[in-house]
Design an enzyme around this catalytic site. Structure first.
Site, PDB file in Angstrom:
ATOM      1  N   LYS A  32      30.163  46.105  35.315  1.00 10.52           N
ATOM      2  CA  LYS A  32      31.616  46.079  35.152  1.00 10.52           C
ATOM      3  C   LYS A  32      32.110  44.658  35.396  1.00 10.52           C
ATOM      4  O   LYS A  32      31.847  44.067  36.436  1.00 10.52           O
ATOM      5  CB  LYS A  32      32.279  47.032  36.149  1.00 10.52           C
ATOM      6  CG  LYS A  32      33.791  47.054  36.055  1.00 10.52           C
ATOM      7  CD  LYS A  32      34.374  48.139  36.920  1.00 10.52           C
ATOM      8  CE  LYS A  32      34.636  47.717  38.335  1.00 10.52           C
ATOM      9  NZ  LYS A  32      35.681  46.690  38.486  1.00 10.52           N
ATOM     10  N   ASP A  59      36.925  45.897  32.878  1.00 12.71           N
ATOM     11  CA  ASP A  59      37.915  46.565  33.731  1.00 12.71           C
ATOM     12  C   ASP A  59      39.118  45.661  33.949  1.00 12.71           C
ATOM     13  O   ASP A  59      39.239  44.997  34.963  1.00 12.71           O
ATOM     14  CB  ASP A  59      37.217  46.899  35.066  1.00 12.71           C
ATOM     15  CG  ASP A  59      38.124  47.537  36.095  1.00 12.71           C
ATOM     16  OD1 ASP A  59      39.167  48.100  35.707  1.00 12.71           O
ATOM     17  OD2 ASP A  59      37.790  47.477  37.290  1.00 12.71           O
ATOM     18  N   LYS A  61      42.381  46.885  33.290  1.00 16.63           N
ATOM     19  CA  LYS A  61      43.496  47.789  33.658  1.00 16.63           C
ATOM     20  C   LYS A  61      44.821  47.338  33.045  1.00 16.63           C
ATOM     21  O   LYS A  61      45.780  47.017  33.766  1.00 16.63           O
ATOM     22  CB  LYS A  61      43.647  47.858  35.180  1.00 16.63           C
ATOM     23  CG  LYS A  61      42.427  48.384  35.932  1.00 16.63           C
ATOM     24  CD  LYS A  61      42.755  48.584  37.399  1.00 16.63           C
ATOM     25  CE  LYS A  61      41.587  49.059  38.222  1.00 16.63           C
ATOM     26  NZ  LYS A  61      40.551  48.035  38.450  1.00 16.63           N
ATOM     27  N   ASP A  64      51.465  47.517  30.466  1.00 16.33           N
ATOM     28  CA  ASP A  64      52.614  46.749  29.979  1.00 16.33           C
ATOM     29  C   ASP A  64      53.330  47.635  28.954  1.00 16.33           C
ATOM     30  O   ASP A  64      52.978  48.808  28.795  1.00 16.33           O
ATOM     31  CB  ASP A  64      52.112  45.422  29.353  1.00 16.33           C
ATOM     32  CG  ASP A  64      53.154  44.304  29.437  1.00 16.33           C
ATOM     33  OD1 ASP A  64      54.343  44.589  29.159  1.00 16.33           O
ATOM     34  OD2 ASP A  64      52.794  43.172  29.765  1.00 16.33           O
ATOM     35  N   THR A 119      41.756  54.032  43.939  1.00 13.83           N
ATOM     36  CA  THR A 119      41.096  54.698  45.076  1.00 13.83           C
ATOM     37  C   THR A 119      41.516  54.069  46.409  1.00 13.83           C
ATOM     38  O   THR A 119      41.195  54.591  47.468  1.00 13.83           O
ATOM     39  CB  THR A 119      39.564  54.664  44.922  1.00 13.83           C
ATOM     40  OG1 THR A 119      39.179  53.378  44.435  1.00 13.83           O
ATOM     41  CG2 THR A 119      39.078  55.713  43.961  1.00 13.83           C
ATOM     42  N   ARG A 211      30.550  46.358  46.333  1.00 10.33           N
ATOM     43  CA  ARG A 211      30.036  45.724  47.543  1.00 10.33           C
ATOM     44  C   ARG A 211      28.790  46.347  48.151  1.00 10.33           C
ATOM     45  O   ARG A 211      27.927  45.595  48.629  1.00 10.33           O
ATOM     46  CB  ARG A 211      31.176  45.591  48.573  1.00 10.33           C
ATOM     47  CG  ARG A 211      32.177  44.518  48.166  1.00 10.33           C
ATOM     48  CD  ARG A 211      33.511  44.666  48.835  1.00 10.33           C
ATOM     49  NE  ARG A 211      34.253  45.828  48.323  1.00 10.33           N
ATOM     50  CZ  ARG A 211      35.473  46.139  48.689  1.00 10.33           C
ATOM     51  NH1 ARG A 211      36.107  45.403  49.592  1.00 10.33           N
ATOM     52  NH2 ARG A 211      36.078  47.190  48.167  1.00 10.33           N
TER      53      ARG A 211
HETATM   54  O1  C5P Z   1      33.173  47.024  46.171  1.00 10.48           O
HETATM   55  P1  C5P Z   1      33.588  48.378  45.701  1.00 10.48           P
HETATM   56  O2  C5P Z   1      32.425  49.340  45.584  1.00 10.48           O
HETATM   57  O3  C5P Z   1      34.733  48.945  46.494  1.00 10.48           O
HETATM   58  O4  C5P Z   1      34.097  48.104  44.213  1.00 10.48           O
HETATM   59  C1  C5P Z   1      34.764  49.074  43.450  1.00 10.48           C
HETATM   60  C2  C5P Z   1      35.159  48.483  42.127  1.00 10.48           C
HETATM   61  O5  C5P Z   1      35.844  49.452  41.380  1.00 10.48           O
HETATM   62  C3  C5P Z   1      36.075  47.269  42.229  1.00 10.48           C
HETATM   63  O6  C5P Z   1      35.695  46.371  41.202  1.00 10.48           O
HETATM   64  C4  C5P Z   1      37.457  47.833  41.954  1.00 10.48           C
HETATM   65  O7  C5P Z   1      38.286  46.912  41.289  1.00 10.48           O
HETATM   66  C5  C5P Z   1      37.139  48.989  41.016  1.00 10.48           C
HETATM   67  N1  C5P Z   1      38.121  50.084  41.003  1.00 10.48           N
HETATM   68  C6  C5P Z   1      38.475  50.789  42.128  1.00 10.48           C
HETATM   69  N2  C5P Z   1      39.381  51.808  42.066  1.00 10.48           N
HETATM   70  C7  C5P Z   1      39.937  52.135  40.907  1.00 10.48           C
HETATM   71  C8  C5P Z   1      39.592  51.428  39.748  1.00 10.48           C
HETATM   72  C9  C5P Z   1      38.669  50.405  39.830  1.00 10.48           C
HETATM   73  O8  C5P Z   1      37.936  50.517  43.195  1.00 10.48           O
HETATM   74  N3  C5P Z   1      40.763  53.173  40.850  1.00 10.48           N
END
Ligand code: C5P
Length: 234
Positions: A32, A59, A61, A64, A119, A211
Site C-alpha cells: 500500500k 491509498d 482517500k 472532494d 480505524t 508498523r
Molecule cells: O501502522 P499501521 O498498521 O497502523 O498502519 C495502518 C495503515 O492503514 C496506515 O497506512 C493507515 O493510513 C491505513 N488506514 C487506517 N485506517 C483506515 C484506512 C487506512 O489505518 N481506516
C-alpha cells in the site's frame, strides 16, 4: 484477487522503501502506497514498484466535490495500480463520480474501495468531536450501504466490523482492514484493532499491516506470520 496481506509502506521516501522491500526475496508482497510516499515521490514510486512485481493499493482517500474527484481518478486510472480509494463521507454522488473517472476507455478499472470510519476514530471522538450521534457500528454499516449503492467494490473498515458488513452487503463486497496488531504490539494511534487470525475469522478479505511489519526487527518473518495466520489459517 483473494485473501491477502497488504503491507502499508509508510516510509518517508523511495530509498527507505526500496531498502525495506529488498529484504523480501522469496515473495513480492502486495503493498500500500499512502499519502506520505506518494506526495513526495509521485507516480514514479508506483511505476517502480509495479516494475518490481508488486501489486499496489494506492491509498490516497480522495474526498472532494464529485467533479474534482472524478478528475483526480482520471489522472490515476492509467498508473497500473490494483486498488484505490475514497472517503465515503464524500457521499454517493462523489463515489459514483470516482467510479466514472477511474474507468478506462476499454471498460477496465482498478478496484475502488471507500473508507467508512477511520480505524483511529473511537466512539468518543465520533460523538464528541464529529457530533455524530449514533453508535459507531451503525455509522459504519450506513456508510457501507452508501458505498454499495454507489457501485464500489468494498470498504476499508475495522476487522471488528467485517462480519457485519458481509452480513448486510454480501460476501462479494470486499472488506479491507487495517488496525492489525499482535498481542504485545504497540497500538499507536489505532483504536479498533485485532490480530490476523481473528481478522480472518471475522471475515476480512485483505488485512493492511503497517508498523507491526515495517518497524519489526525481522519484517519478513512478521509478514510471513501474517500470511500464515491470515491466508493459510495456521
Ligand atoms: O501502522 P499501521 O498498521 O497502523 O498502519 C495502518 C495503515 O492503514 C496506515 O497506512 C493507515 O493510513 C491505513 N488506514 C487506517 N485506517 C483506515 C484506512 C487506512 O489505518 N481506516
Amino acid at each position: 484477487m483473494g485473501k491477502d496481506v497488504i503491507i502499508a509502506l509508510d516510509f518517508p521516501g523511495a530509498r527507505e522503501t526500496f531498502n525495506f522491500l529488498d529484504k523480501f526475496t522469496s515473495r513480492k508482497p502486495f503493498v500500500k502506497i499512502g499519502m506520505e510516499l506518494f506526495y513526495l515521490e509521485g507516480p514514479y514510486i508506483v511505476r517502480e514498484l509495479k516494475a518490481r512485481g508488486h501489486k499496489i493499493f494506492l491509498d490516497l482517500k480522495l474526498h472532494d466535490i464529485p467533479n474534482t474527484v472524478k478528475g483526480g481518478m482520471r489522472s490515476l486510472r492509467n498508473l497500473g495500480v490494483d486498488m484505490v480509494n475514497v472517503h465515503s463521507a464524500g457521499g454517493i454522488e462523489m463515489m459514483r463520480a470516482a467510479l466514472e473517472g477511474l474507468t478506462r476507455e476499454d471498460g477496465t478499472r482498478p478496484l475502488l474501495i471507500a473508507v467508512t470510519q477511520l480505524t483511529s476514530i473511537s466512539q468518543e471522538k465520533l460523538t464528541n468531536e464529529l457530533l455524530i450521534n449514533a453508535p459507531i457500528e451503525d455509522v459504519v454499516i450506513h456508510y457501507a450501504r452508501n458505498v454499495f449503492a454507489a457501485g464500489l467494490d468494498g470498504v476499508v473498515c475495522s476487522p471488528l466490523e467485517a462480519g457485519k458488513i458481509h452480513e448486510h452487503l454480501g460476501e462479494k463486497f470486499l472488506t479491507i482492514t487495517p488496525g492489525i496488531r499482535f498481542a504485545g504490539d504497540s497500538v499507536g494511534d489505532q483504536a479498533r484493532i485485532t490480530d490476523p487470525r481473528r481478522a480472518k475469522e471475522l471475515g476480512s478479505d485483505y488485512i493492511v499491516v503497517g508498523r507491526p511489519i515495517t518497524k519489526a526487527q525481522a519484517p519478513v518473518e512478521i509478514y510471513e506470520r501474517c500470511v500464515k495466520e491470515f491466508c493459510e489459517g495456521d
